[in-house]
Design an enzyme around this catalytic site. Structure first.
Site, PDB file in Angstrom:
ATOM      1  N   HIS A 160       0.838  -1.209   0.000  1.00 32.88           N
ATOM      2  CA  HIS A 160       0.000   0.000   0.000  1.00 32.88           C
ATOM      3  C   HIS A 160       0.873   1.260   0.000  1.00 32.88           C
ATOM      4  O   HIS A 160       2.048   1.209   0.404  1.00 32.88           O
ATOM      5  CB  HIS A 160      -0.842   0.044   1.283  1.00 32.88           C
ATOM      6  CG  HIS A 160      -1.961  -0.930   1.355  1.00 32.88           C
ATOM      7  ND1 HIS A 160      -2.159  -1.756   2.437  1.00 32.88           N
ATOM      8  CD2 HIS A 160      -2.968  -1.206   0.479  1.00 32.88           C
ATOM      9  CE1 HIS A 160      -3.245  -2.494   2.229  1.00 32.88           C
ATOM     10  NE2 HIS A 160      -3.750  -2.188   1.046  1.00 32.88           N
ATOM     11  N   CYS A 247      -2.646   0.185  10.079  1.00 33.44           N
ATOM     12  CA  CYS A 247      -3.722  -0.635   9.514  1.00 33.44           C
ATOM     13  C   CYS A 247      -4.661  -1.208  10.553  1.00 33.44           C
ATOM     14  O   CYS A 247      -5.757  -1.643  10.209  1.00 33.44           O
ATOM     15  CB  CYS A 247      -3.131  -1.753   8.672  1.00 33.44           C
ATOM     16  SG  CYS A 247      -1.912  -2.691   9.553  1.00 33.44           S
TER      17      CYS A 247
HETATM   18  C1  CIR Z   1      -3.779  -7.814   3.239  1.00 29.11           C
HETATM   19  O1  CIR Z   1      -2.970  -8.271   2.430  1.00 29.11           O
HETATM   20  O2  CIR Z   1      -4.788  -7.234   2.870  1.00 29.11           O
HETATM   21  C2  CIR Z   1      -3.523  -8.025   4.704  1.00 29.11           C
HETATM   22  N1  CIR Z   1      -2.885  -9.283   4.910  1.00 29.11           N
HETATM   23  C3  CIR Z   1      -2.673  -6.920   5.266  1.00 29.11           C
HETATM   24  C4  CIR Z   1      -3.327  -5.571   5.172  1.00 29.11           C
HETATM   25  C5  CIR Z   1      -2.514  -4.492   5.814  1.00 29.11           C
HETATM   26  N2  CIR Z   1      -3.203  -3.255   5.664  1.00 29.11           N
HETATM   27  C6  CIR Z   1      -2.627  -2.085   5.746  1.00 29.11           C
HETATM   28  O3  CIR Z   1      -1.430  -1.986   5.932  1.00 29.11           O
HETATM   29  N3  CIR Z   1      -3.393  -1.018   5.596  1.00 29.11           N
END
Ligand code: CIR
Length: 260
Positions: A160, A247
């Site tokens: 991201h 997140c």
């Molecule tokens: C994903 O790949 O969507 C999750 N395993 C990790 C998301 C992490 N989100 C973020 O850093 N905003």
């Protein structure tokens, strides 16, 4: 009042989405302990913390940031780029409805909250594997009437935009220049991550301090040398799922929601 909405750790987090990391076993009990410490850090940073329960069938539900973007008095509910994560969104909208006006990103757009970095009245949006151009366009038309502009920023080599750059103070950014071109953020001071810690660009700035992963002491020291206050949190189990500190919460202020 500042609010943080968080969501519990799914017992199925070992089946999380992974893009750039190799799968390693996640210790769920340890993740829950780390999550409790993270909530305490949010509370001690002045947030009123609201907790949504985890859903066993949603391995990534703890990463609530990706499901919504709080913009002033509005929550833009996302349509996450990973199909497995789309069922996370409705319960978050229900939890936010009493506090914020709810608007929606709709197909064919995709947008992950982790791709949206707010600096003043500008939303920088990562053109990543999770957020498509329709997502950027829809976000732009939703927030323009609310006084925000949207700038699309290419992201390569990470999940991201906020894996590559986060705000650590007003118009001060912590950046990993390998994954994003720092020149995209004109008008901002930039601090680069320590070269020994390529994944260290994700810090959560709340009030007068930055919640920051314990795994990155050299970059933490750079932040301190710049005169910023750092509170270290251990998020090692979330890092195995490709998450970090921004997140695991959705943060908004009552003052920006007042008068809606
Ligand atoms: C994903 O790949 O969507 C999750 N395993 C990790 C998301 C992490 N989100 C973020 O850093 N905003």
């Amino acid at each position: 009042m500042r609010h943080a909405l968080v969501r519990g750790v799914s017992p199925a987090m070992n089946r999380c989405e992974l893009t750039h990391c190799t799968r390693e076993p996640i210790d769920i009990e340890r993740a829950e302990t780390q999550h409790r410490a993270y909530l305490t850090a949010l509370e001690e940073s002045g947030c009123r913390v609201h907790v949504l329960p985890a859903v066993p069938e949603l391995p990534d539900c703890v990463f609530i940031e990706d499901t919504a973007v709080a913009v002033g008095a509005t929550a833009v509910m996302t349509r996450p780029g990973a199909a497995s994560r789309r069922p996370e969104v409705d319960a978050v909208a229900d939890a936010l409805r009493d506090c914020l006006e709810i608007v929606w990103i709709v197909p064919p757009a995709t947008l992950d909250g982790g791709d949206v970095l707010c600096v003043g009245r500008t939303l920088f949006v990562g053109a990543s594997g999770r957020t498509n151009s329709a997502g950027v366009a829809q976000l732009r038309s939703l927030v323009a009437p609310r006084g925000y502009n949207v700038v699309s920023v290419p992201v390569t080599g990470c999940l991201h935009l906020k894996s590559a750059v986060t705000a650590v103070a007003d118009h001060v950014l912590l950046v990993q220049e390998r994954w994003v071109d720092g020149d995209a953020f004109s008008g901002c001071e930039r601090i680069e991550v320590d070269p020994r810690e390529p994944g260290a660009a994700n810090g959560l700035w709340i009030g007068d301090k930055i919640l920051f992963p314990a795994a990155y002491p050299y970059t933490a020291e750079r932040l301190r040398r710049r005169g910023l206050r750092v509170r270290v949190v251990d998020v090692s189990e979330f890092a195995k799922a490709e998450g970090a500190v921004t997140c695991c919460s959705l943060i908004w202020d009552d003052s920006s929601a007042a008068g809606r």
